[in-house]
Design an enzyme around this catalytic site. Structure first.
Site, mmCIF file in Angstrom:
data_model
loop_
_atom_site.group_PDB
_atom_site.id
_atom_site.type_symbol
_atom_site.label_atom_id
_atom_site.label_comp_id
_atom_site.label_asym_id
_atom_site.label_seq_id
_atom_site.Cartn_x
_atom_site.Cartn_y
_atom_site.Cartn_z
ATOM 1 N N GLY A 176 -16.399 7.128 12.129
ATOM 2 C CA GLY A 176 -15.168 6.659 11.498
ATOM 3 C C GLY A 176 -15.373 5.733 10.312
ATOM 4 N N GLY B 203 -6.443 -10.473 -2.034
ATOM 5 C CA GLY B 203 -7.449 -11.478 -1.647
ATOM 6 C C GLY B 203 -7.518 -11.638 -0.150
ATOM 7 N N TYR C 295 -9.342 -9.827 3.645
ATOM 8 C CA TYR C 295 -10.687 -9.622 4.184
ATOM 9 C C TYR C 295 -11.590 -8.843 3.212
ATOM 10 C CZ TYR C 295 -9.877 -10.606 9.222
ATOM 11 O OH TYR C 295 -9.654 -11.172 10.428
ATOM 12 N N ILE C 296 -11.126 -7.606 2.887
ATOM 13 C CA ILE C 296 -11.996 -6.714 2.127
ATOM 14 C C ILE C 296 -12.167 -7.222 0.701
ATOM 15 C CG2 ILE C 296 -12.355 -4.336 1.322
ATOM 16 C CD1 ILE C 296 -10.777 -3.322 3.647
ATOM 17 N N VAL D 62 -5.453 -3.849 -0.656
ATOM 18 C CA VAL D 62 -4.184 -4.498 -0.309
ATOM 19 C C VAL D 62 -3.786 -4.223 1.135
ATOM 20 C CG1 VAL D 62 -3.306 -4.575 -2.661
ATOM 21 C CG2 VAL D 62 -2.935 -2.523 -1.280
ATOM 22 N N ARG E 177 -4.552 -1.852 5.027
ATOM 23 C CA ARG E 177 -4.705 -0.494 5.535
ATOM 24 C C ARG E 177 -3.483 -0.150 6.367
ATOM 25 N NH1 ARG E 177 -9.923 1.487 5.174
ATOM 26 N NH2 ARG E 177 -9.506 2.914 6.895
ATOM 27 N N HIS F 244 -32.248 -27.296 20.074
ATOM 28 C CA HIS F 244 -32.393 -27.997 18.800
ATOM 29 C C HIS F 244 -33.653 -27.510 18.108
ATOM 30 C CE1 HIS F 244 -32.059 -31.219 15.890
ATOM 31 N NE2 HIS F 244 -33.349 -31.479 16.063
HETATM 32 P P1 NAI Z 1 -5.756 -7.639 4.295
HETATM 33 O O1 NAI Z 1 -4.445 -7.441 4.932
HETATM 34 O O2 NAI Z 1 -6.792 -8.497 4.909
HETATM 35 O O3 NAI Z 1 -5.517 -8.242 2.823
HETATM 36 C C1 NAI Z 1 -4.683 -7.625 1.850
HETATM 37 C C2 NAI Z 1 -4.283 -8.693 0.845
HETATM 38 O O4 NAI Z 1 -3.623 -8.058 -0.254
HETATM 39 C C3 NAI Z 1 -3.320 -9.718 1.402
HETATM 40 O O5 NAI Z 1 -3.837 -10.984 1.133
HETATM 41 C C4 NAI Z 1 -2.016 -9.450 0.628
HETATM 42 O O6 NAI Z 1 -1.282 -10.627 0.409
HETATM 43 C C5 NAI Z 1 -2.537 -8.848 -0.674
HETATM 44 N N1 NAI Z 1 -1.608 -7.975 -1.378
HETATM 45 C C6 NAI Z 1 -0.821 -7.019 -0.847
HETATM 46 N N2 NAI Z 1 -0.126 -6.382 -1.845
HETATM 47 C C7 NAI Z 1 -0.527 -6.934 -3.021
HETATM 48 C C8 NAI Z 1 -0.191 -6.700 -4.415
HETATM 49 N N3 NAI Z 1 0.696 -5.760 -4.772
HETATM 50 N N4 NAI Z 1 -0.789 -7.453 -5.379
HETATM 51 C C9 NAI Z 1 -1.688 -8.421 -4.998
HETATM 52 N N5 NAI Z 1 -2.024 -8.689 -3.703
HETATM 53 C C10 NAI Z 1 -1.462 -7.937 -2.730
HETATM 54 O O7 NAI Z 1 -6.280 -6.157 3.987
HETATM 55 P P2 NAI Z 1 -7.716 -5.626 3.570
HETATM 56 O O8 NAI Z 1 -8.519 -6.704 2.964
HETATM 57 O O9 NAI Z 1 -7.449 -4.417 2.744
HETATM 58 O O10 NAI Z 1 -8.359 -5.212 4.932
HETATM 59 C C11 NAI Z 1 -7.747 -4.172 5.732
HETATM 60 C C12 NAI Z 1 -8.095 -4.310 7.193
HETATM 61 O O11 NAI Z 1 -9.455 -4.067 7.407
HETATM 62 C C13 NAI Z 1 -7.774 -5.694 7.676
HETATM 63 O O12 NAI Z 1 -6.648 -5.601 8.502
HETATM 64 C C14 NAI Z 1 -8.982 -6.144 8.426
HETATM 65 O O13 NAI Z 1 -8.640 -6.360 9.765
HETATM 66 C C15 NAI Z 1 -9.981 -4.980 8.346
HETATM 67 N N6 NAI Z 1 -11.251 -5.516 7.876
HETATM 68 C C16 NAI Z 1 -12.021 -6.259 8.709
HETATM 69 C C17 NAI Z 1 -13.205 -6.807 8.265
HETATM 70 C C18 NAI Z 1 -14.028 -7.631 9.168
HETATM 71 O O14 NAI Z 1 -13.785 -7.644 10.364
HETATM 72 N N7 NAI Z 1 -15.014 -8.367 8.677
HETATM 73 C C19 NAI Z 1 -13.674 -6.591 6.910
HETATM 74 C C20 NAI Z 1 -12.805 -5.823 6.127
HETATM 75 C C21 NAI Z 1 -11.639 -5.306 6.617
#
Ligand code: NAI
Length: 466
Positions: free
Chosen positions: A38, A179, A181-182, A267, A269, A441
């Site tokens: 996946g 801005g 996670y990804i 933005v 998923r 430690h």
């Molecule tokens: P996200 O939901 O973390 O962040 C999306 C960001 O885009 C938000 O801050 C939002 O305010 C902004 N946004 C939305 N529309 C916009 C616009 N038109 N213009 C400017 N900003 C806008 O989604 P992301 O980063 O795409 O990640 C998706 C999923 O993948 C997350 O739900 C996360 O759980 C998962 N993920 C987990 C990771 C980890 O566990 N380390 C790493 C990467 C992703």
């Protein structure tokens, strides 16, 4: 009694569920239209962490002079870097295939569509048209990147995370939309690989929903890395100007044009259920596109289960895997469920961030009486020897019972350190349990012990006013 189970989707939710079902004596068929593993294995967690590790190594080399070590200027061979990343992905997806085979799970390639509540037709794949019948069906179809108006990800001019993880060159100037996670993980990675990075974020700050104290450390780090973070900013459209791309965005109410070499749209998923023919099974998604499930991962059609990203937030691989294990147990007649408070979140920013349990805002909203204790990595000998002293560990506890309600960390290796906090919450541990535990430690987890001591104003390696 052995059941005949069809699992749709072989991501970290689906393949884990399939293996556990087989271990519990069921006959399992897994349907996958794409690569095994996946999003996580192919175009998510694993490839991103490989590239992030490469960026971190470059960054370490640049700062090694402080330790008295100098190198020539490091060069990045993007082709080789991507090849190395792909080899890791190949090994892991091959491993999933081997595990499914060894456990006796049958894999059918193609798109699955319900033709009735217990039947699924698979077509369009290497195995031709196949009809499968299951006593139980598990939907684990995951999620796909959201496209915002004006920014359809073509993986050429506008990357989604998929394109962002398979570059042919390092862009001179990268504009990241979102801005979260990804966006921050990949934005910081590209900055370390040499790109100028601008992040456009709609909300007033980075990483909406995360513990604000921790986010402040990340925002400071963005500044140090010279990553421009434009908040209250909405990306509207883009056009080509010669070899450059010009992004139009509304920044705090005013339109602005930003010239760059590459756009990365991150933005969020959305759950993926297209073409599944849910209506034929008597199912429908809710207004946010998720399949609703009970605590045992059952949909409203009792023999059909949904797990992973398609079954609701948080969209995290390990949450999907846990749901896979729970669903497999329930199908096998062993009632099970999991505690959502015990789903950790880890973000591979620089420094890393990790959390489990409630945030301070959530504790306040619930009206709970609480205490907090923090310990900064600046006071940790181990963090100093790693030259990574930014950040802290913060523990939030119930003021009456001393039970740990939430742990939030930002700093070196906290994506590993969070495991101790997760175990503590899972076991209903108190702050005193952590404080009394001898931590080796010199190690980073000592910060967890000191933060626990700090809740009771007894931290030894920082001064706390009585
Ligand atoms: P996200 O939901 O973390 O962040 C999306 C960001 O885009 C938000 O801050 C939002 O305010 C902004 N946004 C939305 N529309 C916009 C616009 N038109 N213009 C400017 N900003 C806008 O989604 P992301 O980063 O795409 O990640 C998706 C999923 O993948 C997350 O739900 C996360 O759980 C998962 N993920 C987990 C990771 C980890 O566990 N380390 C790493 C990467 C992703």
């Amino acid at each position: 009694m052995s059941k005949n189970v069809v699992v749709i989707g072989a991501g970290p939710a689906g393949y884990v569920c399939a293996i556990r079902l087989a271990q519990l004596g069921n006959q399992v068929t897994v349907v996958e239209k794409d690569a095994l593993g996946g999003t996580c294995l192919n175009v998510g967690c694993i490839p991103s962490k490989a590239l992030i590790a490469a960026g971190a190594l470059l960054d370490k080399a640049r700062h090694a002079e402080t330790m008295g070590i100098t190198f020539g200027t490091p060069k990045v061979d993007v082709g080789k870097l991507v090849e190395w990343k792909s080899a890791i992905v190949g090994k892991l997806t091959g491993g999933v295939g081997g595990l499914l085979k060894n456990h006796g799970c049958k894999v059918v390639r193609g798109d699955a569509t319900f033709t009735g509540p217990k039947t699924v037709k698979v077509s369009g794949g290497a195995d031709g048209d196949v009809t499968l019948t299951g006593d139980h069906i598990v939907i684990a179809t995951g999620s796909v990147p959201i496209n915002i108006p004006g920014f359809t990800c073509d993986e050429k001019d506008v990357w989604s995370s998929t394109g962002g993880l398979a570059p042919t060159e390092i862009p001179g100037h990268l504009v990241v939309i979102g801005g979260g996670y990804i966006g921050l993980e990949l934005g910081m990675m590209y900055s370390k690989l040499g790109s100028k990075v601008t992040v456009l974020e709609a909300s007033p700050g980075a990483l909406p929903g995360q513990e604000r104290d921790c986010v402040k450390v990340i925002e400071r780090s963005l500044k140090k890395m010279k990553i421009e973070m434009l908040t209250k900013t909405f990306a509207k459209s883009w056009k080509k100007k010669g070899s450059k791309t010009v992004v139009s965005a509304e920044v705090d109410g005013k339109m602005r044009e930003i010239e760059c070499d590459q756009v990365l749209s991150t933005v969020g998923r959305r759950p993926f259920t297209e073409g599944l023919g849910l209506d034929k099974a008597g199912l429908a998604v809710n207004d946010r596109g998720f399949l609703e499930v009970d605590s045992q991962l059952r949909t409203k059609v009792p023999h059909i289960f949904a797990i992973g990203d398609v079954a609701g937030q948080p969209m995290l691989a390990h949450k999907g895997s846990k749901e896979g294990l729970v669903a497999a147990a329930v199908i096998s007649g062993q009632p099970d469920e999991y505690d959502v408070r015990c789903v950790p979140a880890v973000i591979f920013t620089s420094p890393e961030m990790a959390s489990v349990g409630l945030t301070e805002d959530q504790v306040k909203e619930k009206g709970l009486e609480y205490k907090t204790g923090s310990f900064p990595f600046a006071a940790s000998g181990r963090a100093m020897s790693l030259m990574e002293t930014d950040g802290f560990v913060k523990i939030i506890s119930d003021a009456k019972t001393d039970e740990i309600l939430g742990v939030h960390m930002v700093g070196p290796e906290v994506t590993e350190l969070i495991a101790e906090a997760t175990l503590a919450i899972e076991m209903g541990a108190t702050v005193e349990d952590i404080a009394r535990t001898i931590h080796a430690h010199p190690t980073l987890p000592e910060a967890m012990m000191e933060a626990a001591e700090a809740v009771h104003k007894m931290a030894v390696h920082i001064y706390q006013k009585p």
